[in-house]
Motif scaffolding. Sequence first.
Motif, PDB file in Angstrom:
ATOM      1  N   ASP A  83       0.814  -1.229   0.000  1.00  0.00           N
ATOM      2  CA  ASP A  83       0.000   0.000   0.000  1.00  0.00           C
ATOM      3  C   ASP A  83       0.840   1.268   0.000  1.00  0.00           C
ATOM      4  O   ASP A  83       0.291   2.374  -0.090  1.00  0.00           O
ATOM      5  N   GLU A  84       2.176   1.129   0.102  1.00  0.00           N
ATOM      6  CA  GLU A  84       3.039   2.308   0.188  1.00  0.00           C
ATOM      7  C   GLU A  84       2.817   3.315  -0.938  1.00  0.00           C
ATOM      8  O   GLU A  84       2.710   4.524  -0.683  1.00  0.00           O
ATOM      9  N   PRO A  85       2.723   2.863  -2.206  1.00  0.00           N
ATOM     10  CA  PRO A  85       2.551   3.856  -3.287  1.00  0.00           C
ATOM     11  C   PRO A  85       1.249   4.664  -3.172  1.00  0.00           C
ATOM     12  O   PRO A  85       1.162   5.763  -3.723  1.00  0.00           O
ATOM     13  N   ARG A  86       0.236   4.106  -2.458  1.00  0.00           N
ATOM     14  CA  ARG A  86      -1.058   4.779  -2.351  1.00  0.00           C
ATOM     15  C   ARG A  86      -1.249   5.438  -0.990  1.00  0.00           C
ATOM     16  O   ARG A  86      -2.338   5.922  -0.681  1.00  0.00           O
ATOM     17  N   ALA A  87      -0.218   5.460  -0.188  1.00  0.00           N
ATOM     18  CA  ALA A  87      -0.325   6.059   1.147  1.00  0.00           C
ATOM     19  C   ALA A  87      -0.498   7.573   1.035  1.00  0.00           C
ATOM     20  O   ALA A  87       0.010   8.215   0.113  1.00  0.00           O
ATOM     21  N   PHE A  88      -1.211   8.125   1.989  1.00  0.00           N
ATOM     22  CA  PHE A  88      -1.508   9.557   2.010  1.00  0.00           C
ATOM     23  C   PHE A  88      -0.227  10.383   1.930  1.00  0.00           C
ATOM     24  O   PHE A  88      -0.119  11.314   1.122  1.00  0.00           O
ATOM     25  N   TYR A  89       0.760  10.038   2.758  1.00  0.00           N
ATOM     26  CA  TYR A  89       1.950  10.880   2.854  1.00  0.00           C
ATOM     27  C   TYR A  89       2.840  10.809   1.610  1.00  0.00           C
ATOM     28  O   TYR A  89       3.723  11.653   1.433  1.00  0.00           O
ATOM     29  N   ARG A  90       2.582   9.834   0.729  1.00  0.00           N
ATOM     30  CA  ARG A  90       3.378   9.714  -0.490  1.00  0.00           C
ATOM     31  C   ARG A  90       2.854  10.606  -1.614  1.00  0.00           C
ATOM     32  O   ARG A  90       3.511  10.767  -2.642  1.00  0.00           O
ATOM     33  N   LYS A  91       1.678  11.181  -1.436  1.00  0.00           N
ATOM     34  CA  LYS A  91       1.067  11.999  -2.474  1.00  0.00           C
ATOM     35  C   LYS A  91       1.569  13.438  -2.402  1.00  0.00           C
ATOM     36  O   LYS A  91       2.057  13.893  -1.360  1.00  0.00           O
ATOM     37  N   PRO A  92       1.469  14.191  -3.516  1.00  0.00           N
ATOM     38  CA  PRO A  92       1.912  15.594  -3.511  1.00  0.00           C
ATOM     39  C   PRO A  92       1.205  16.410  -2.442  1.00  0.00           C
ATOM     40  O   PRO A  92       0.053  16.129  -2.064  1.00  0.00           O
ATOM     41  N   ALA A  93       1.878  17.441  -1.949  1.00  0.00           N
ATOM     42  CA  ALA A  93       1.347  18.268  -0.856  1.00  0.00           C
ATOM     43  C   ALA A  93       0.008  18.895  -1.229  1.00  0.00           C
ATOM     44  O   ALA A  93      -0.895  18.992  -0.386  1.00  0.00           O
ATOM     45  N   ARG A  94      -0.134  19.334  -2.489  1.00  0.00           N
ATOM     46  CA  ARG A  94      -1.384  19.973  -2.893  1.00  0.00           C
ATOM     47  C   ARG A  94      -2.559  19.008  -2.780  1.00  0.00           C
ATOM     48  O   ARG A  94      -3.635  19.375  -2.327  1.00  0.00           O
ATOM     49  N   GLN A  95      -2.343  17.765  -3.164  1.00  0.00           N
ATOM     50  CA  GLN A  95      -3.414  16.771  -3.074  1.00  0.00           C
ATOM     51  C   GLN A  95      -3.761  16.478  -1.613  1.00  0.00           C
ATOM     52  O   GLN A  95      -4.941  16.345  -1.259  1.00  0.00           O
ATOM     53  N   ALA A  97      -3.443  18.504   0.882  1.00  0.00           N
ATOM     54  CA  ALA A  97      -4.148  19.670   1.418  1.00  0.00           C
ATOM     55  C   ALA A  97      -5.618  19.647   1.013  1.00  0.00           C
ATOM     56  O   ALA A  97      -6.505  19.960   1.813  1.00  0.00           O
ATOM     57  N   VAL A  98      -5.874  19.281  -0.234  1.00  0.00           N
ATOM     58  CA  VAL A  98      -7.263  19.209  -0.702  1.00  0.00           C
ATOM     59  C   VAL A  98      -8.040  18.172   0.104  1.00  0.00           C
ATOM     60  O   VAL A  98      -9.179  18.411   0.527  1.00  0.00           O
ATOM     61  N   VAL A  99      -7.442  17.010   0.333  1.00  0.00           N
ATOM     62  CA  VAL A  99      -8.117  15.956   1.095  1.00  0.00           C
ATOM     63  C   VAL A  99      -8.418  16.427   2.515  1.00  0.00           C
ATOM     64  O   VAL A  99      -9.520  16.208   3.048  1.00  0.00           O
ATOM     65  N   LEU A 100      -7.469  17.091   3.148  1.00  0.00           N
ATOM     66  CA  LEU A 100      -7.655  17.552   4.526  1.00  0.00           C
ATOM     67  C   LEU A 100      -8.736  18.630   4.627  1.00  0.00           C
ATOM     68  O   LEU A 100      -9.500  18.676   5.593  1.00  0.00           O
ATOM     69  N   ALA A 101      -8.794  19.515   3.635  1.00  0.00           N
ATOM     70  CA  ALA A 101      -9.753  20.620   3.680  1.00  0.00           C
ATOM     71  C   ALA A 101     -11.133  20.227   3.166  1.00  0.00           C
ATOM     72  O   ALA A 101     -12.101  20.966   3.379  1.00  0.00           O
ATOM     73  N   ALA A 102     -11.238  19.079   2.496  1.00  0.00           N
ATOM     74  CA  ALA A 102     -12.495  18.704   1.845  1.00  0.00           C
ATOM     75  C   ALA A 102     -13.639  18.505   2.836  1.00  0.00           C
ATOM     76  O   ALA A 102     -14.800  18.771   2.509  1.00  0.00           O
ATOM     77  N   GLY A 103     -13.335  18.053   4.054  1.00  0.00           N
ATOM     78  CA  GLY A 103     -14.394  17.846   5.041  1.00  0.00           C
ATOM     79  C   GLY A 103     -15.083  19.147   5.399  1.00  0.00           C
ATOM     80  O   GLY A 103     -16.315  19.247   5.361  1.00  0.00           O
ATOM     81  N   SER A 104     -14.301  20.151   5.742  1.00  0.00           N
ATOM     82  CA  SER A 104     -14.876  21.463   6.066  1.00  0.00           C
ATOM     83  C   SER A 104     -15.562  22.075   4.856  1.00  0.00           C
ATOM     84  O   SER A 104     -16.603  22.733   4.986  1.00  0.00           O
ATOM     85  N   PHE A 105     -14.982  21.870   3.667  1.00  0.00           N
ATOM     86  CA  PHE A 105     -15.585  22.414   2.458  1.00  0.00           C
ATOM     87  C   PHE A 105     -17.009  21.885   2.281  1.00  0.00           C
ATOM     88  O   PHE A 105     -17.911  22.635   1.875  1.00  0.00           O
ATOM     89  N   MET A 106     -17.246  20.623   2.623  1.00  0.00           N
ATOM     90  CA  MET A 106     -18.588  20.055   2.480  1.00  0.00           C
ATOM     91  C   MET A 106     -19.573  20.713   3.452  1.00  0.00           C
ATOM     92  O   MET A 106     -20.756  20.881   3.123  1.00  0.00           O
ATOM     93  N   SER A 357       6.934  24.335   3.727  1.00  0.00           N
ATOM     94  CA  SER A 357       7.697  25.587   3.827  1.00  0.00           C
ATOM     95  C   SER A 357       9.140  25.300   4.222  1.00  0.00           C
ATOM     96  O   SER A 357      10.097  25.878   3.657  1.00  0.00           O
ATOM     97  N   ARG A 358       9.310  24.403   5.167  1.00  0.00           N
ATOM     98  CA  ARG A 358      10.671  24.049   5.611  1.00  0.00           C
ATOM     99  C   ARG A 358      11.441  23.337   4.498  1.00  0.00           C
ATOM    100  O   ARG A 358      12.636  23.600   4.278  1.00  0.00           O
ATOM    101  N   ARG A 359      10.733  22.451   3.777  1.00  0.00           N
ATOM    102  CA  ARG A 359      11.394  21.730   2.686  1.00  0.00           C
ATOM    103  C   ARG A 359      11.886  22.695   1.611  1.00  0.00           C
ATOM    104  O   ARG A 359      13.015  22.568   1.119  1.00  0.00           O
ATOM    105  N   ARG A 360      11.069  23.683   1.253  1.00  0.00           N
ATOM    106  CA  ARG A 360      11.467  24.642   0.228  1.00  0.00           C
ATOM    107  C   ARG A 360      12.611  25.541   0.718  1.00  0.00           C
ATOM    108  O   ARG A 360      13.510  25.888  -0.061  1.00  0.00           O
ATOM    109  N   LEU A 361      12.551  25.911   1.980  1.00  0.00           N
ATOM    110  CA  LEU A 361      13.625  26.733   2.534  1.00  0.00           C
ATOM    111  C   LEU A 361      14.948  25.979   2.508  1.00  0.00           C
ATOM    112  O   LEU A 361      15.992  26.542   2.123  1.00  0.00           O
ATOM    113  N   TYR A 362      14.933  24.722   2.901  1.00  0.00           N
ATOM    114  CA  TYR A 362      16.153  23.921   2.910  1.00  0.00           C
ATOM    115  C   TYR A 362      16.685  23.754   1.493  1.00  0.00           C
ATOM    116  O   TYR A 362      17.901  23.738   1.266  1.00  0.00           O
TER     117      TYR A 362
END
Length: 409
Positions: A83-95, A97-106, A357-362
Amino acid sequence: MMTTVGIIGFIVVLLLSVMLHEWGHFATARRFGMKATEFFVGFGPRLWSIRRGETEYGVKAIPAGGYVKIVGMTDLEEIDPADEPRAFYRKPARQRAVVLAAGSFMHFVLAFVLFVTIPMVFGHSKATLTVDKVPDCVWTDTTGKQTSLPTTCGPDTVPAPAWQAGLRPGDTIVSLDGKRLKTWQEFTAAVKAAGARQVTIVVRRDGRELTLRPTLIVQKRADGTGKTVQAAVLGVTSEIVVERAGPVEALGEAVDDFQTMFLGTFKALGQIPASIPALFRQTFGDEPRDPNGLVGAVGIAVVSGQVLDEGSDPLPIRIGSFLGLMAGINIFIGIFNLLPLLPLDGGHLAVLVFEESRRRLYRLLGRPDPGRVDLMKLMPAAYLFLVLLIGLSVLLVAADIVNPPKLSL
């Protein structure tokens, strides 16, 4: 009867909101190829479930929320290597963020749909300048009472100025002290400000105009903020009509209502810490419950029942008011869930923003990727927040039972 319907309706809408919230997470996670293994309403022991594909859907015993389990949401779970390739943390940050915010959006979507539906389907009440009721008596003091007009005369009433002056149901108000009136609100505001004196009212009755001269009295009443004010009283009610809006007008009203409620929620959240001492006094002391103070789930259920059961508005208007209350609750839940505090979705979003933000700064500094935040180090703060939230919830339940909120009509 309608009180019970209102309480049941509140529970049903709350569970529907939970399902939509979790569906927001679930649908977006699936859309981005993440693996979701569970979708449940409730917590605790499993009452019923069914498996469809890789996901188990079901209901648990405690209807206090719900959840969707997405593989790899945190570092605190073991993940099957397959399941590693489909794990949440393996997906791009933008995706993520959308998943995390989708609950409130509904929650926001549901609230907006309700705000559009209310004026189109149920309409708004409009007070006309036609007199509906003229009682024989009025209260000498309305503080603590749920109605401004008594049904019978008694020791705590006085003769109604309107009745004594000859106003009758069906009369249409034309002017007050020579000023022609356009709305009932304009008329009542002028009466309240007139003071204890004789006024001149022109009414239209059976096609002709009559001049009446009632002598107003001053009455003590609650102003809706817990304070007592003095206001002049005439002793009449308006004939209420139901007005429904077209789609374009309803959409405009929905935007205004959503914006007002959205901004008001931030103000309410900011006032929570300062409201807690007063809530203690209202629960364990003799202080009356603040109608604009904190209210828990039990209190909201009670008020929901009052909205449907009490008041002189037609039933469609009361249903619309109930749905408006549900819309406001959804906006509050949506915003609250986005607060940057673990374990709320907003807390996970805050961690995600910090990591990126930390990743981009580094990267700009030419340093290696520092990796993900160790959530175990944040658990004490998350547990503290949960303890405070549970404590406030228990206090609100106690307040709602001991000193329940009352709908101000």
